[in-house]
Design a protein around this motif. Structure first.
Motif, mmCIF file in Angstrom:
data_model
loop_
_atom_site.group_PDB
_atom_site.id
_atom_site.type_symbol
_atom_site.label_atom_id
_atom_site.label_comp_id
_atom_site.label_asym_id
_atom_site.label_seq_id
_atom_site.Cartn_x
_atom_site.Cartn_y
_atom_site.Cartn_z
ATOM 1 N N PHE A 21 0.829 -1.200 0.000
ATOM 2 C CA PHE A 21 0.000 0.000 0.000
ATOM 3 C C PHE A 21 0.865 1.251 0.000
ATOM 4 N N PHE A 22 1.877 1.287 0.877
ATOM 5 C CA PHE A 22 2.737 2.464 0.933
ATOM 6 C C PHE A 22 3.570 2.616 -0.337
ATOM 7 N N LEU A 23 3.987 1.503 -0.933
ATOM 8 C CA LEU A 23 4.712 1.594 -2.199
ATOM 9 C C LEU A 23 3.817 2.184 -3.283
ATOM 10 N N ASN A 24 2.556 1.767 -3.310
ATOM 11 C CA ASN A 24 1.637 2.306 -4.317
ATOM 12 C C ASN A 24 1.336 3.781 -4.085
ATOM 13 N N VAL A 25 1.260 4.193 -2.826
ATOM 14 C CA VAL A 25 0.991 5.605 -2.525
ATOM 15 C C VAL A 25 2.174 6.469 -2.949
ATOM 16 N N PHE A 26 3.382 6.062 -2.539
ATOM 17 C CA PHE A 26 4.562 6.881 -2.835
ATOM 18 C C PHE A 26 5.106 6.638 -4.245
ATOM 19 N N GLY A 27 4.825 5.488 -4.830
ATOM 20 C CA GLY A 27 5.302 5.200 -6.181
ATOM 21 C C GLY A 27 4.406 5.728 -7.273
ATOM 22 N N ALA A 28 3.253 6.266 -6.896
ATOM 23 C CA ALA A 28 2.321 6.790 -7.904
ATOM 24 C C ALA A 28 2.931 7.969 -8.655
ATOM 25 N N ILE A 73 5.913 8.260 -9.731
ATOM 26 C CA ILE A 73 6.827 7.809 -10.786
ATOM 27 C C ILE A 73 6.193 6.736 -11.668
ATOM 28 N N GLY A 74 4.897 6.482 -11.468
ATOM 29 C CA GLY A 74 4.189 5.527 -12.309
ATOM 30 C C GLY A 74 4.373 4.082 -11.885
ATOM 31 N N LEU A 75 4.706 3.848 -10.641
ATOM 32 C CA LEU A 75 4.903 2.490 -10.138
ATOM 33 C C LEU A 75 3.657 2.047 -9.389
ATOM 34 N N HIS A 76 3.021 0.994 -9.879
ATOM 35 C CA HIS A 76 1.829 0.452 -9.221
ATOM 36 C C HIS A 76 1.905 -1.064 -9.257
ATOM 37 N N ILE A 77 1.928 -1.668 -8.090
ATOM 38 C CA ILE A 77 1.906 -3.123 -7.968
ATOM 39 C C ILE A 77 0.569 -3.496 -7.338
ATOM 40 N N PRO A 78 -0.218 -4.339 -7.994
ATOM 41 C CA PRO A 78 -1.527 -4.676 -7.440
ATOM 42 C C PRO A 78 -1.402 -5.422 -6.112
ATOM 43 N N ILE A 79 -2.327 -5.144 -5.223
ATOM 44 C CA ILE A 79 -2.333 -5.806 -3.922
ATOM 45 C C ILE A 79 -3.272 -7.001 -4.027
ATOM 46 N N ASN A 80 -2.691 -8.177 -4.182
ATOM 47 C CA ASN A 80 -3.463 -9.417 -4.200
ATOM 48 C C ASN A 80 -2.734 -10.437 -3.327
ATOM 49 N N LEU A 81 -3.261 -11.635 -3.248
ATOM 50 C CA LEU A 81 -2.695 -12.632 -2.343
ATOM 51 C C LEU A 81 -1.264 -12.991 -2.721
ATOM 52 N N LEU A 118 9.727 -6.852 -1.942
ATOM 53 C CA LEU A 118 9.145 -5.627 -2.489
ATOM 54 C C LEU A 118 10.021 -5.061 -3.600
ATOM 55 N N ALA A 119 11.326 -5.089 -3.404
ATOM 56 C CA ALA A 119 12.251 -4.618 -4.433
ATOM 57 C C ALA A 119 12.197 -5.519 -5.667
ATOM 58 N N SER A 120 12.047 -6.817 -5.471
ATOM 59 C CA SER A 120 11.952 -7.743 -6.598
ATOM 60 C C SER A 120 10.688 -7.496 -7.415
ATOM 61 N N LEU A 121 9.565 -7.312 -6.727
ATOM 62 C CA LEU A 121 8.326 -7.020 -7.442
ATOM 63 C C LEU A 121 8.412 -5.687 -8.182
ATOM 64 N N SER A 122 9.075 -4.704 -7.576
ATOM 65 C CA SER A 122 9.246 -3.408 -8.246
ATOM 66 C C SER A 122 10.130 -3.545 -9.475
ATOM 67 N N HIS A 154 8.228 -5.140 -12.220
ATOM 68 C CA HIS A 154 7.288 -4.186 -12.818
ATOM 69 C C HIS A 154 8.007 -3.198 -13.728
ATOM 70 N N ILE A 155 9.162 -2.730 -13.318
ATOM 71 C CA ILE A 155 9.877 -1.712 -14.098
ATOM 72 C C ILE A 155 10.528 -2.302 -15.323
ATOM 73 N N PHE A 156 11.221 -3.443 -15.176
ATOM 74 C CA PHE A 156 12.033 -3.954 -16.277
ATOM 75 C C PHE A 156 11.327 -4.973 -17.183
ATOM 76 N N LEU A 157 10.420 -5.760 -16.655
ATOM 77 C CA LEU A 157 9.821 -6.797 -17.474
ATOM 78 C C LEU A 157 8.455 -6.433 -18.031
ATOM 79 N N LEU A 158 7.697 -5.645 -17.296
ATOM 80 C CA LEU A 158 6.376 -5.264 -17.769
ATOM 81 C C LEU A 158 6.455 -3.928 -18.488
#
Length: 88
Positions: free
Chosen positions: A45-52, A54-62, A76-80, A83-87
């Motif tokens: 949640f905090f990553l999505n709030v502060f990453g908005a 720079i266009g960083l959004h990781i969905p919050i799911n299970l 968290l760094a791996s998911l980021s 998101h940045i490099f592969l998607l």
């Protein structure tokens, strides 16, 4: 007919728990897992709030909360990075 079997199994488990008691180690393991998943969701949640900005959004799911909860900041760094490099 199948619902009677399910209800019977549930009642048998309840009676067994009442007679035998719950294992304390299993409850502790489950509660630690739930706490880690909640912490993972909070970090996302905090990553999505502060990453908005720079266009960083990781969905919050299970899946993402389990990864972040059990791996912590490195998850968290791996998911980021994914998101940045592969998607696109």
């Amino acid at each position: 007919m199948d619902s009677y079997i399910v209800i019977g199994i549930i009642l048998a488990v309840i009676v067994l728990i009442l007679l035998k008691g719950l294992p304390v180690n299993a409850l502790r393991f489950v509660s630690q897992g739930v706490v880690k998943i909640l912490i993972g969701a909070l970090l996302l949640f905090f990553l999505n709030v502060f990453g908005a900005s720079i266009g960083l959004h990781i969905p919050i799911n299970l899946f993402t909360t389990v990864i972040t909860g059990f791996l912590g900041i490195s998850g968290l760094a791996s998911l980021s990075a994914i998101h940045i490099f592969l998607l696109p």
